[in-house]
Design a protein around this motif. Structure first.
Motif, short mmCIF file in Angstrom:
data_model
loop_
_atom_site.label_atom_id
_atom_site.label_comp_id
_atom_site.label_asym_id
_atom_site.label_seq_id
_atom_site.Cartn_x
_atom_site.Cartn_y
_atom_site.Cartn_z
N ARG A 60 -6.76 10.94 -2.68
CA ARG A 60 -5.33 10.95 -2.33
C ARG A 60 -5.02 9.85 -1.31
N ASN A 61 -5.88 9.69 -0.33
CA ASN A 61 -5.67 8.64 0.67
C ASN A 61 -5.84 7.24 0.07
N ALA A 62 -6.80 7.12 -0.85
CA ALA A 62 -7.01 5.82 -1.51
C ALA A 62 -5.79 5.41 -2.30
N ALA A 63 -5.09 6.38 -2.88
CA ALA A 63 -3.90 6.07 -3.68
C ALA A 63 -2.81 5.44 -2.84
N MET A 64 -2.69 5.87 -1.58
CA MET A 64 -1.66 5.31 -0.71
C MET A 64 -1.90 3.82 -0.45
N ILE A 65 -3.16 3.42 -0.49
CA ILE A 65 -3.49 1.99 -0.33
C ILE A 65 -3.53 1.30 -1.69
N GLY A 66 -4.15 1.96 -2.66
CA GLY A 66 -4.46 1.31 -3.93
C GLY A 66 -3.26 0.94 -4.76
N ILE A 67 -2.27 1.82 -4.85
CA ILE A 67 -1.12 1.54 -5.71
C ILE A 67 -0.46 0.22 -5.32
N ALA A 68 -0.21 0.04 -4.03
CA ALA A 68 0.39 -1.22 -3.57
C ALA A 68 -0.60 -2.38 -3.69
N ALA A 69 -1.90 -2.09 -3.53
CA ALA A 69 -2.91 -3.15 -3.54
C ALA A 69 -3.00 -3.84 -4.90
N TRP A 70 -2.71 -3.12 -5.98
CA TRP A 70 -2.78 -3.78 -7.30
C TRP A 70 -1.78 -4.93 -7.36
N GLY A 71 -0.56 -4.69 -6.89
CA GLY A 71 0.45 -5.75 -6.90
C GLY A 71 0.15 -6.85 -5.91
N VAL A 72 -0.31 -6.47 -4.72
CA VAL A 72 -0.61 -7.47 -3.69
C VAL A 72 -1.78 -8.36 -4.12
#
Length: 336
Positions: A60-72
């Motif tokens: 769950r915590n990884a998702a908060m970083i990961g979703i935006a990280a794909w675009g970045v």
């Protein structure tokens, strides 16, 4: 002397063959090994680290970083930067909360409005970069300030409770025992990995980051690529904001503080070059897991909350240093 020279030459040749064969993946292999080592160490020293509940919390915590990280990742591959992620996520959480309550848009209308606004504010940053050649650091710094200020102004720095809704319950909860945010992260990872690797748009992003002038001469609409990239990061920040609001049960203008630094750190640790032209979604995925595991482990070990930032910073710098060394060796190997 001849024997020594021969042995040295064979060692250099062997190292060159290793870099030549695994060079593009050496960073990912090293990160995977580091994550395995972290699991071994934390599993034996941090009580509850390997428990199912903690592992689901990690996702769950990884998702908060990961979703935006794909675009970045794609933004940085294109030679740009987006530092507006944290305030953008917080602002999105406020919009969806107010839309569903004070503005009487209903849950569906509030979510759609939030996602559309995410695309618009991202596209605006991309347009300023493309049309007026304003450095992306400056455009997104301005966006960082505007969205962060608006989020706090609209809420008086107080949480805005979400209404009771089955949709928010699902978005903030789990599906078949897996956090919904983690499932969204994995689906989007598959989409972005495919786009970056197998589509003309993905190749245009890499070409733009490698040499924007040459990409333009090759017929690539660099301005359109840049606008699309920032519109995408705006959308992903909005998605993250909706999921965070559903998880917390409210929109909060002060939430997600510093998220942009975790996102950028995960991307760079994953092997994406800040100069542009090189990177992979697979590496970013490992970088996200690496960052998340470190943060979780420090909490479970009871490390002082202020000192946690020191430890995380040192580890991140060390990981990036390894990335730089590997990149230089790859470049030296290609030249020889």
């Amino acid at each position: 002397m001849t024997t020594t020279t021969q042995v040295t030459g064979e060692a250099v040749s062997a190292r060159g063959d290793l870099i030549g064969r695994f060079g593009p993946r050496l960073n990912e292999i090293g990160l995977l090994a580091a994550i395995v080592l972290l699991y071994v160490v934390l599993g034996s020293t941090a009580a509850g680290f390997l428990s199912l509940d903690n592992q689901l919390g990690l996702l769950r915590n990884a998702a908060m970083i990961g979703i935006a990280a794909w675009g970045v990742t794609l933004v940085i591959v294109a030679g740009e930067i987006d530092i507006s992620i944290g305030p953008a996520v917080a602002f999105a959480s406020v919009i969806v909360a107010k839309g569903a309550t004070e503005w009487n848009l209903g849950v569906g209308g509030a979510i759609v409005l939030t996602l559309v606004m995410g695309v618009l504010w991202g596209a605006l940053a991309g347009w300023l970069r493309a049309r007026f050649n304003v450095p992306s650091f400056i455009t997104t710094l301005g966006l960082w300030s505007v969205l962060g200020g608006l989020a706090l102004y609209m809420t008086d720095a107080l949480p805005v409770p979400l209404p009771e809704s089955a949709v928010f319950d699902v978005l903030g909860g789990s599906i078949l025992g897996v956090p919904t945010a983690a499932l969204v992260m994995l689906v989007l990872f598959a989409v972005f990995a495919y786009v970056s690797r197998y589509t003309a748009y993905g190749r245009s992003v890499f070409a733009t980051g490698g040499n924007a002038a040459a990409a333009r001469l090759a017929g690539i609409n660099v301005s359109r690529v840049r606008i699309a990239l920032f519109a995408t990061t705006g959308l992903l920040a909005a998605i993250t904001g909706v999921l965070m609001a559903a998880r917390l049960g409210s929109g909060n203008g002060g939430a997600a503080a510093g998220l942009e630094f975790d996102v950028i750190a995960a991307v760079v640790i994953g092997g994406t070059a800040l100069a542009g032209g090189r990177g992979s979604l697979g590496g970013t995925f490992l970088g996200v897991i690496f960052i998340t595991v470190i943060a979780n482990g420090l909490v479970l070990l009871g490390v002082n909350s202020f000192f946690q930032d020191v430890v995380r910073g040192l580890i991140i710098v060390a990981a990036v240093l390894v990335n730089v060394i590997i990149s230089r060796r790859e470049s030296a190997h290609r030249l020889t």
